[in-house]
Design a protein around this motif. Structure first.
Motif, PDB file in Angstrom:
ATOM      1  N   THR A 263       0.829  -1.209   0.000  1.00 44.46           N
ATOM      2  CA  THR A 263       0.000   0.000   0.000  1.00 44.46           C
ATOM      3  C   THR A 263       0.867   1.264   0.000  1.00 44.46           C
ATOM      4  OG1 THR A 263      -0.201   0.078   2.427  1.00 44.46           O
ATOM      5  CG2 THR A 263      -1.883  -1.164   1.208  1.00 44.46           C
ATOM      6  N   ALA A 264       2.118   1.128   0.486  1.00 38.75           N
ATOM      7  CA  ALA A 264       3.040   2.274   0.498  1.00 38.75           C
ATOM      8  C   ALA A 264       3.733   2.464  -0.842  1.00 38.75           C
ATOM      9  CB  ALA A 264       4.078   2.093   1.599  1.00 38.75           C
ATOM     10  N   GLY A 265       3.579   1.486  -1.735  1.00 40.06           N
ATOM     11  CA  GLY A 265       4.212   1.615  -3.046  1.00 40.06           C
ATOM     12  C   GLY A 265       5.599   1.026  -3.132  1.00 40.06           C
ATOM     13  N   GLY A 266       5.981   0.236  -2.131  1.00 35.38           N
ATOM     14  CA  GLY A 266       7.275  -0.420  -2.177  1.00 35.38           C
ATOM     15  C   GLY A 266       8.095  -0.192  -0.916  1.00 35.38           C
ATOM     16  N   ALA A 267       9.132  -1.034  -0.770  1.00 39.72           N
ATOM     17  CA  ALA A 267       9.973  -0.981   0.422  1.00 39.72           C
ATOM     18  C   ALA A 267      10.699   0.347   0.566  1.00 39.72           C
ATOM     19  CB  ALA A 267      10.982  -2.130   0.394  1.00 39.72           C
ATOM     20  N   GLN A 268      10.948   1.030  -0.559  1.00 33.88           N
ATOM     21  CA  GLN A 268      11.661   2.304  -0.477  1.00 33.88           C
ATOM     22  C   GLN A 268      10.875   3.347   0.303  1.00 33.88           C
ATOM     23  OE1 GLN A 268      10.202   1.019  -3.144  1.00 33.88           O
ATOM     24  NE2 GLN A 268       9.676   2.534  -4.730  1.00 33.88           N
ATOM     25  N   TYR A 269       9.545   3.211   0.323  1.00 34.01           N
ATOM     26  CA  TYR A 269       8.707   4.143   1.081  1.00 34.01           C
ATOM     27  C   TYR A 269       8.447   3.642   2.509  1.00 34.01           C
ATOM     28  CZ  TYR A 269       7.833   6.236  -3.487  1.00 34.01           C
ATOM     29  OH  TYR A 269       7.988   6.831  -4.717  1.00 34.01           O
ATOM     30  N   ALA A 270       8.386   2.329   2.663  1.00 30.08           N
ATOM     31  CA  ALA A 270       8.138   1.756   3.994  1.00 30.08           C
ATOM     32  C   ALA A 270       9.385   1.796   4.871  1.00 30.08           C
ATOM     33  CB  ALA A 270       7.658   0.311   3.851  1.00 30.08           C
ATOM     34  N   LYS A 271      10.550   1.843   4.247  1.00 29.78           N
ATOM     35  CA  LYS A 271      11.812   1.824   4.996  1.00 29.78           C
ATOM     36  C   LYS A 271      11.857   2.940   6.040  1.00 29.78           C
ATOM     37  CE  LYS A 271      16.821   2.322   4.485  1.00 29.78           C
ATOM     38  NZ  LYS A 271      17.942   2.641   3.551  1.00 29.78           N
ATOM     39  N   GLY A 272      12.205   2.548   7.268  1.00 28.05           N
ATOM     40  CA  GLY A 272      12.357   3.530   8.335  1.00 28.05           C
ATOM     41  C   GLY A 272      11.086   3.813   9.116  1.00 28.05           C
ATOM     42  N   VAL A 273       9.941   3.317   8.633  1.00 23.89           N
ATOM     43  CA  VAL A 273       8.685   3.517   9.362  1.00 23.89           C
ATOM     44  C   VAL A 273       8.750   2.736  10.673  1.00 23.89           C
ATOM     45  CG1 VAL A 273       6.218   2.983   9.365  1.00 23.89           C
ATOM     46  CG2 VAL A 273       7.265   4.006   7.344  1.00 23.89           C
ATOM     47  N   LEU A 274       8.309   3.372  11.739  1.00 25.91           N
ATOM     48  CA  LEU A 274       8.314   2.755  13.060  1.00 25.91           C
ATOM     49  C   LEU A 274       6.901   2.377  13.470  1.00 25.91           C
ATOM     50  CD1 LEU A 274      10.681   5.385  14.670  1.00 25.91           C
ATOM     51  CD2 LEU A 274      11.284   2.984  14.326  1.00 25.91           C
ATOM     52  N   MET A 275       6.756   1.329  14.263  1.00 30.55           N
ATOM     53  CA  MET A 275       5.423   0.942  14.751  1.00 30.55           C
ATOM     54  C   MET A 275       5.548   0.234  16.087  1.00 30.55           C
ATOM     55  SD  MET A 275       4.408  -2.402  12.456  1.00 30.55           S
ATOM     56  CE  MET A 275       5.343  -3.944  12.635  1.00 30.55           C
ATOM     57  N   THR A 276       4.511   0.363  16.897  1.00 30.93           N
ATOM     58  CA  THR A 276       4.432  -0.390  18.147  1.00 30.93           C
ATOM     59  C   THR A 276       3.632  -1.668  17.913  1.00 30.93           C
ATOM     60  OG1 THR A 276       2.553   1.037  18.716  1.00 30.93           O
ATOM     61  CG2 THR A 276       4.668   1.514  19.775  1.00 30.93           C
ATOM     62  N   PHE A 277       4.062  -2.739  18.561  1.00 30.41           N
ATOM     63  CA  PHE A 277       3.396  -4.031  18.492  1.00 30.41           C
ATOM     64  C   PHE A 277       3.928  -4.832  19.672  1.00 30.41           C
ATOM     65  CE2 PHE A 277       3.007  -8.345  16.242  1.00 30.41           C
ATOM     66  CZ  PHE A 277       1.642  -8.427  16.468  1.00 30.41           C
ATOM     67  N   GLY A 278       3.234  -5.878  20.050  1.00 31.15           N
ATOM     68  CA  GLY A 278       3.721  -6.733  21.118  1.00 31.15           C
ATOM     69  C   GLY A 278       5.052  -7.365  20.743  1.00 31.15           C
ATOM     70  N   ALA A 279       5.818  -7.757  21.754  1.00 27.38           N
ATOM     71  CA  ALA A 279       7.095  -8.432  21.493  1.00 27.38           C
ATOM     72  C   ALA A 279       6.868  -9.565  20.497  1.00 27.38           C
ATOM     73  CB  ALA A 279       7.668  -8.973  22.797  1.00 27.38           C
ATOM     74  N   ASP A 280       7.709  -9.656  19.481  1.00 32.74           N
ATOM     75  CA  ASP A 280       7.497 -10.576  18.362  1.00 32.74           C
ATOM     76  C   ASP A 280       7.233 -12.002  18.845  1.00 32.74           C
ATOM     77  OD1 ASP A 280       7.475 -11.978  15.988  1.00 32.74           O
ATOM     78  OD2 ASP A 280       9.204 -10.940  15.142  1.00 32.74           O
ATOM     79  N   PRO A 281       5.995 -12.490  18.676  1.00 30.87           N
ATOM     80  CA  PRO A 281       5.669 -13.835  19.163  1.00 30.87           C
ATOM     81  C   PRO A 281       6.457 -14.927  18.453  1.00 30.87           C
ATOM     82  CG  PRO A 281       3.890 -12.989  17.796  1.00 30.87           C
ATOM     83  CD  PRO A 281       4.841 -11.846  18.024  1.00 30.87           C
ATOM     84  N   ARG A 282       7.030 -14.600  17.289  1.00 30.34           N
ATOM     85  CA  ARG A 282       7.819 -15.595  16.561  1.00 30.34           C
ATOM     86  C   ARG A 282       9.167 -15.845  17.232  1.00 30.34           C
ATOM     87  NH1 ARG A 282       7.345 -12.709  10.781  1.00 30.34           N
ATOM     88  NH2 ARG A 282       7.902 -10.995  12.177  1.00 30.34           N
ATOM     89  N   GLN A 283       9.516 -14.992  18.201  1.00 30.15           N
ATOM     90  CA  GLN A 283      10.785 -15.156  18.910  1.00 30.15           C
ATOM     91  C   GLN A 283      10.612 -15.885  20.250  1.00 30.15           C
ATOM     92  OE1 GLN A 283      13.537 -14.232  17.282  1.00 30.15           O
ATOM     93  NE2 GLN A 283      12.191 -13.513  15.636  1.00 30.15           N
TER      94      GLN A 283
END
Length: 373
Positions: A263-283
């Motif tokens: 939706t951002a048009g590619g990784a070049q636009y998403a790069k550097g975006v920060l977000m809050t989420f629970g501690a990665d459950p995959r870890q």
């Protein structure tokens, strides 16, 4: 006289048989999975369904719940409150669900949970973070995630302490989740001495935010905080970059899907975006075997996939522990006992909230993936 007795006997046998057949027909433990299975937020619906589906397969393979197998029923609310109420009524009245995993959007979870509460069935939302979800005194409403008044504190403190920002624009999508999260973050920023330079809402479903971006640029904002979902976050951050706005973009768990990059048009636009989420459950070690199973089948259990899996585990544990699928009994058991899940041990308070919240900050990289900082 013998003839009449015979008829009564036949009738009694027929009634008993019908009741027996009826009981047999509904022997499955029916659990609904409700969320946006279609529409702009269908990626999250897929996460909920995939997680629940795998959990049910694993639990059924191990013998089910109290000797009965779980049957899943999919319910599409498209993140629309009216549709959420309609599917909630269907799950209760037609599908005879005894529990529900869902919904995703807080604006859907809140009215739907009223239906479940009236019907006396337990429901666990893997993803709805608005505080009011569990502040209304509903007996059987739980959540597997944290709350916006916890998530907003983490975001606000990070913006102040790590990004050292003095000028912050706060944008939201006017929705129960998005505006609630934006307001919680704004409250923490204000508490920390940072007054927002802009506070404005956009409309879900819109794609052209250039006028808003122009307004953001005029404020000289160093950080843009967005409360909302990936369908709007992506175009907003892209149009910011296209207009030369270099402010750091920070959001919440509503963008925790790889589809944000699209939706951002590619990784070049998403790069550097920060977000809050629970501690990665995959870890978390507790889920290692399940995660490997997902990956072996070609699916990466991102976002709320494991939250949904854990929600099914929690419902199964409550029914097994209470030795009943009655909502009140299962709810009482769950508020008094810890549950082992793929995300570790979970305990719930009297409201149905987790006793421990684990929000952290993530950053999207140039490969279009998010990583915990």
């Amino acid at each position: 006289m013998p003839h009449k007795s015979f008829n009564k006997g036949v009738l009694a046998f027929a009634v008993a048989s019908a009741m027996s057949l009826s009981s047999f027909a509904y022997a499955d433990v029916v659990i609904g999975v409700a969320g946006p299975m279609t529409g702009g937020n269908a990626a999250f619906g897929e996460q909920l369904w995939r997680g629940a589906e795998q959990a049910v397969a694993d639990i059924n393979a191990a013998g089910g719940i109290n000797g009965e197998k779980i049957k899943l029923v999919k319910a599409d609310d498209a993140c629309e409150p009216k549709q959420a109420v309609a599917v909630a009524n269907r799950l209760v009245d037609s599908d005879k669900a005894v529990a529900v995993v869902g919904h995703f959007c807080s604006s859907s979870t809140m009215p739907a949970s009223e239906v479940y509460d009236e019907a006396g069935i337990i429901s666990i939302t893997p993803a709805s973070t608005n505080p009011q979800v569990t502040e209304r005194g509903l007996t059987g409403e739980f959540r597997m995630c944290g709350r916006d008044d916890q998530q907003g504190v983490v975001a606000g403190d990070y913006i102040v302490d790590t990004l050292k920002a003095k000028k912050v624009a706060v944008i939201h999508d006017k929705d129960t989740y998005g505006q609630g999260l934006a307001d919680a973050t704004k409250m923490e920023l204000n508490k920390r001495g940072v007054k927002e330079v802009l506070y404005e809402g956009l409309t879900r479903g819109e794609k052209d935010f250039n006028a808003l971006v122009t307004k953001i640029r005029s404020t000289g904002a160093e950080v843009v905080y967005f409360g909302g979902l990936h369908a709007e976050a992506g175009p907003l951050v892209r149009q910011m970059r296209e207009q030369g706005v270099t402010a750091k973009f920070v959001s919440g768990d509503g963008i925790v899907t790889d589809e944000f990059v699209g939706t951002a048009g590619g990784a070049q636009y998403a790069k550097g975006v920060l977000m809050t989420f629970g501690a990665d459950p995959r870890q978390i070690p507790d889920g290692k075997a399940v995660i490997e199973k997902f990956r072996a089948n070609g699916y990466e259990p991102e976002g709320y996939t494991l939250y949904s899996y854990a929600s099914i585990q929690t419902i199964a544990a409550a029914f097994a522990g209470a030795k009943s699928t009655e909502g009140a009994k299962a709810s009482a058991w769950l508020k008094a006992n810890p549950v082992s899940t793929v995300m570790g041990k979970k305990e719930f308070d009297a409201k149905g909230d987790l006793k421990v919240s684990d929000y952290v900050m993530y950053e999207w990289d140039d490969a279009g993936k998010y990583k915990q900082l």
